[in-house]
Design an enzyme around this catalytic site. Structure first.
Site, PDB file in Angstrom:
ATOM      1  N   VAL A 319     -93.264  99.243   8.900  1.00  0.00           N
ATOM      2  CA  VAL A 319     -91.974  98.859   9.496  1.00  0.00           C
ATOM      3  C   VAL A 319     -91.759  97.360   9.390  1.00  0.00           C
ATOM      4  CG1 VAL A 319     -90.623  98.804  11.618  1.00  0.00           C
ATOM      5  CG2 VAL A 319     -91.903 100.866  11.015  1.00  0.00           C
ATOM      6  N   ALA A 320     -92.827  96.594   9.612  1.00  0.00           N
ATOM      7  CA  ALA A 320     -92.701  95.138   9.564  1.00  0.00           C
ATOM      8  C   ALA A 320     -92.458  94.622   8.155  1.00  0.00           C
ATOM      9  CB  ALA A 320     -93.974  94.503  10.134  1.00  0.00           C
ATOM     10  N   GLU A 324     -85.262  95.095   7.252  1.00  0.00           N
ATOM     11  CA  GLU A 324     -84.192  95.963   7.749  1.00  0.00           C
ATOM     12  C   GLU A 324     -82.804  95.334   7.631  1.00  0.00           C
ATOM     13  OE1 GLU A 324     -86.840  95.095   9.440  1.00  0.00           O
ATOM     14  OE2 GLU A 324     -87.851  96.811  10.377  1.00  0.00           O
ATOM     15  N   ASP A 366     -59.108  89.592 -24.421  1.00  0.00           N
ATOM     16  CA  ASP A 366     -57.897  89.828 -25.198  1.00  0.00           C
ATOM     17  C   ASP A 366     -57.097  88.537 -25.240  1.00  0.00           C
ATOM     18  OD1 ASP A 366     -55.715  91.097 -26.463  1.00  0.00           O
ATOM     19  OD2 ASP A 366     -54.761  91.392 -24.514  1.00  0.00           O
TER      20      ASP A 366
END
Length: 646
Positions: A319-320, A324, A366
Site C-alpha cells: 500500500v505504501a 495513490e 496541410d
C-alpha cells in the site's frame, strides 16, 4: 521539406470501342459501403459518361424509387464513417484501464481483507474522483463533437424516374443523377454527365486554393492524381461557378474523403506517450513491490516471525509503495490543459491526447487553410507602358478584407502611379462575374476566387465594386473558359469618379479583358512581347499565379455581339500576381517549432516549384527546401514503409 502531389497532363484518348450492350472493363472488383456492386475500385475518370452510366446500371433519367431504396439498404446512408459515440458508463469504465489503477484496486481489496478500512476508503475515493473528472471531460468533448455533426445537414436535387426532387444528401446512392449549381457543396463522388462553365474549389481534398475547371470529356489514366481527374467531382468540395448534372459513383465511406475518415476512425495502433509511460511505470512498481515483499517475507520468516505478521507487513509495504494520488493528479492536470485548449476552439476528445501533442517531434501540416488563409489575394501588380514593365507594386493585406495599400519600392506610390494601379483594378473589376459585400466585420462573396481577389484589389484602391458595376452598361461578355483562357466584358458609360472609359468615337464601347499573358499578348498593340513574357515568368517563379489585364475600344455593334474578333489593338495595362497568402502568425510559429526541436513538413497539391517558393517563404527546411512529389513518395514507400521522409 515539402510534399507536393504534382500532376500529369490530361489524356484525351478514350477507352477501346466495344460491341453494343457490352459492359466496360472495370479495373478492380469487390464491394464496400457506399459503392455499387463490383464498382469499388472502378477508375471512373477513365470511362466515358455512357460507360459510367452502364457500369452503375443507371440511365439519364436516374434510378427508380424502388431501386434507390434497395441500394440505400445495400450501400448504407451517404454519411462519413464515424465510431459509435461511447456512453457515460463506457467513458466512466474507460478511466480504470491503467496498470497503475489495477495496482490501486488490488491494494484496496487487500486493505479491506486485513481490516484497514481507512486506507481502502481513501484509495476508493481517489479512484472515483479520477474516473469522474476524466469521464466528465471526455463526455463534454463527445457532446460538442456530436453537436457539430448535427449542425451539418445538406439537401440536394436528384433525378428519380425522370422527375427532379430534393432529398437529404444522406439518402443518395450510387447510380443517382444529381444536379448542382454554384455555391453548392458536392454531396458524393460524382462522374460528370454535363456541365456549363463549371469550376470547383477542391482545397479541402487536394490543398489547391485555385479553382479547378472541370470537363466532362477529358479522360485520364487510372493512376492519375486527383487534381487531374477533371471529369470527377469529389464529396466535400464546393461548386464555385456554373451548373452540372452528374452521376453518383461513390457515397459515404466509398468516397475519397470517406476513405480518409475511415482511416481516422480506426482504433489507435499505439497508445499515447503518457499512457505508455504510465503503463511502464505501473509494471515497474508492481514488479519492484513483489520483489521487495518476497525478500522482506523471507528475511522475517528466517527471523522466526509468524506468518500473519509477515503478511500484514507485506500488505503495508504494498500500500505504501503505490502512489495513490498520482492518477487523480494527472487527470486534474490534463483537465486543466483540455480547458485551455477549448478556449482556443480545440476539442480534445481523450485527455491523454493533450500530452501526446506536447510529445510530438514532427508536424505534417496541410497548406491551404492551415498555413495559408485559403483566400486568394492579389499581392503583386506590375504596370506596363509602351516600352514594357514600368512600375512594380506590392499589395498589403491578407484575405478578402479590403485592408491594405499598394507600395512601390517600400514607399507610397505617386499620384500618377496610383492612377495606373486604379485603372488596372477598374478594368479587372468590370471584367468580373463575382460578387462581394463588406458588412462590418463580415465579408460575403460569391463566385470564382480569382474574380473575388480582383474585386478586393479594387476595394483596396478606393473603388466600390458594386457601385462600379452599377455605373456602367454591360453590352456583352465573353465568359472565361479553360480552352479560351481569357474573359472579356464590353461596357460603356461610367461616372466621373470612375474615370472616362468610353471609346474615342461616338457610340463606341470599351472592352476589358483579363486572362493568361501569352493569350492576351497577340491582342495588344505596341508591347515588347519578349520583355512581357520574361516579367510574367519571373513572377510565376516566385509562386504567383499571373494574370494579365488589358483594355481597348470597340464599336457598339461589336460590343453587343461580344465579338471576339474585335479584340485587337488593346493596351496591356499590366500583370497581377495572385497567391493564397500565409497566415501572419505562421512563420513565427514554424520558427518556434524548430527551436523546440520539432520538424515541420508542408503537404500540398501545388506544383513542385510553387510549393518550393511557399516553403521558402514559410521557413520550412534549411536553405532551399526539398520537395517530394506524390509519385516519388509512393515509389519510396516499400523501402521506407510509409511516411518516413524528413
Amino acid at each position: 521539406m515539402t510534399l507536393s502531389e504534382g500532376s500529369q497532363p490530361p489524356v484525351s484518348k478514350p477507352p477501346e470501342s466495344r460491341q453494343p450492350g457490352a459492359q466496360p472493363d472495370l479495373p478492380g472488383d469487390g464491394k464496400g459501403p457506399g459503392t455499387a456492386p463490383s464498382a469499388a475500385a472502378t477508375a471512373w475518370h477513365s470511362l466515358t459518361a455512357a460507360q459510367a452510366l452502364a457500369a452503375q446500371e443507371s440511365s439519364a433519367e436516374g434510378l427508380s424509387e424502388a431501386e434507390a431504396g434497395r441500394r440505400l439498404v445495400e450501400c448504407g446512408p451517404n454519411r462519413l464513417p464515424r465510431a459509435k459515440a461511447p456512453g457515460a458508463l463506457v467513458l466512466y469504465v474507460r478511466q480504470f484501464k491503467s496498470p497503475l489503477v489495477y495496482l490501486l484496486l488490488a491494494a484496496s481489496v487487500v486493505s479491506v481483507f486485513v481490516g484497514e478500512w481507512s486506507d481502502a476508503l481513501f484509495i476508493f475515493v481517489v479512484l472515483q474522483l479520477n474516473a469522474v473528472i476524466g469521464g466528465y471531460q471526455e463526455w463534454r468533448a463527445e457532446t460538442s463533437a456530436a453537436a457539430l455533426d448535427r449542425m451539418m445537414r445538406d439537401r440536394v436535387v436528384v433525378l428519380r424516374g425522370g422527375l427532379a426532387r430534393e432529398i437529404d444528401t444522406a439518402d443518395l446512392v450510387p447510380g443517382d443523377i444529381v444536379r448542382l449549381e454554384s455555391g453548392g457543396r458536392v454531396p458524393a463522388d460524382l462522374r460528370l454527365l454535363e456541365q456549363h462553365e463549371l469550376s470547383v474549389d477542391e482545397s479541402l481534398l487536394t490543398g489547391e486554393s485555385l479553382p479547378l475547371e472541370k470537363d466532362v470529356d477529358t479522360l485520364v489514366p487510372a493512376a492519375a492524381p486527383l487534381p487531374d481527374r477533371l471529369n470527377l467531382l469529389f464529396a466535400g468540395t464546393t461548386v464555385l461557378t456554373g451548373r452540372a448534372g452528374a452521376l453518383v459513383v461513390a457515397s459515404g465511406a466509398g468516397t475519397q474523403i470517406g476513405r480518409i475518415a475511415s482511416a481516422l476512425a480506426l482504433p489507435d495502433r499505439a497508445p499515447p506517450p503518457l499512457i505508455a509511460r504510465l503503463e511502464r511505470m505501473g509494471r515497474v512498481i508492481g514488479i519492484a513491490t513483489v520483489v521487495a515483499i518476497a525478500v522482506l517475507a523471507v528475511v522475517q520468516l528466517l527471523q522466526g516471525l509468524d506468518l500473519l505478521t509477515v503478511f500484514l507487513v507485506a500488505v503495508a509495504l504494498a500500500v505504501a509503495a503505490i502512489p495513490e494520488g498520482l492518477p487523480v493528479a494527472i487527470t486534474v492536470a490534463l483537465s486543466i490543459a483540455t480547458g485551455r485548449m477549448a478556449r482556443r476552439n480545440v476539442i480534445v476528445r481523450a485527455l491523454p491526447a493533450v500530452e501526446g501533442l506536447g510529445a510530438c517531434s514532427l508536424i505534417a501540416s496541410d497548406k491551404t487553410g492551415t498555413l495559408t488563409c485559403n483566400e486568394l489575394t492579389a499581392k503583386r501588380v506590375l504596370l506596363f507602358d509602351d516600352a514594357g514593365p514600368a512600375v512594380a507594386g506590392t499589395v498589403g493585406g491578407q484575405g478578402y478584407r479590403p485592408i491594405g495599400t499598394v507600395a512601390v519600392d517600400s514607399r507610397a506610390p505617386s499620384k500618377q502611379e496610383l492612377a495606373g494601379f486604379a485603372e488596372l483594378a477598374r478594368s479587372a473589376a468590370l471584367c468580373n462575374e463575382a460578387e462581394i459585400a463588406f458588412e462590418d466585420e463580415e465579408v460575403r462573396h460569391l463566385g470564382d476566387t480569382v474574380d473575388v481577389a480582383f474585386l478586393v484589389l479594387a476595394a483596396k484602391l478606393g473603388l466600390d465594386p458594386a457601385a462600379l458595376k452599377g455605373s456602367y452598361r454591360l453590352h456583352g461578355m465573353i465568359p472565361y473558359e479553360p480552352q479560351r483562357r481569357y474573359a472579356a466584358s464590353f461596357v460603356s458609360g461610367g461616372d466621373a469618379a470612375a474615370g472616362p472609359v468610353s471609346a474615342g468615337t461616338t457610340g463606341g464601347a470599351t472592352v476589358h479583358v483579363k486572362g493568361a499573358l501569352e493569350v492576351l499578348l497577340p491582342m495588344c498593340d505596341g508591347i515588347d512581347a519578349e520583355r512581357a513574357l520574361a516579367a510574367g515568368d519571373a513572377m510565376a517563379a516566385e509562386g504567383y499565379r499571373v494574370l494579365a489585364v488589358a483594355r481597348g475600344s470597340v464599336s457598339r455593334d461589336a460590343a453587343e455581339r461580344a465579338d471576339a474578333g474585335s479584340l485587337r489593338y488593346l493596351r496591356l495595362l499590366g500583370l497581377v500576381g495572385l497567391m493564397d497568402p500565409l497566415r501572419p502568425e505562421v512563420p513565427q510559429a514554424i520558427q518556434r517549432c524548430r527551436e523546440a526541436g520539432i520538424s515541420v513538413v508542408m503537404i500540398t497539391g501545388d506544383h513542385p516549384e510553387t510549393a518550393r517558393a511557399i516553403a521558402r517563404e514559410l521557413g520550412v527546411g534549411d536553405g532551399d527546401p526539398v520537395v517530394v512529389t506524390g509519385a516519388e513518395l509512393q515509389a519510396a514507400a516499400p523501402a521506407t514503409q510509409g511516411f518516413a521522409a524528413r
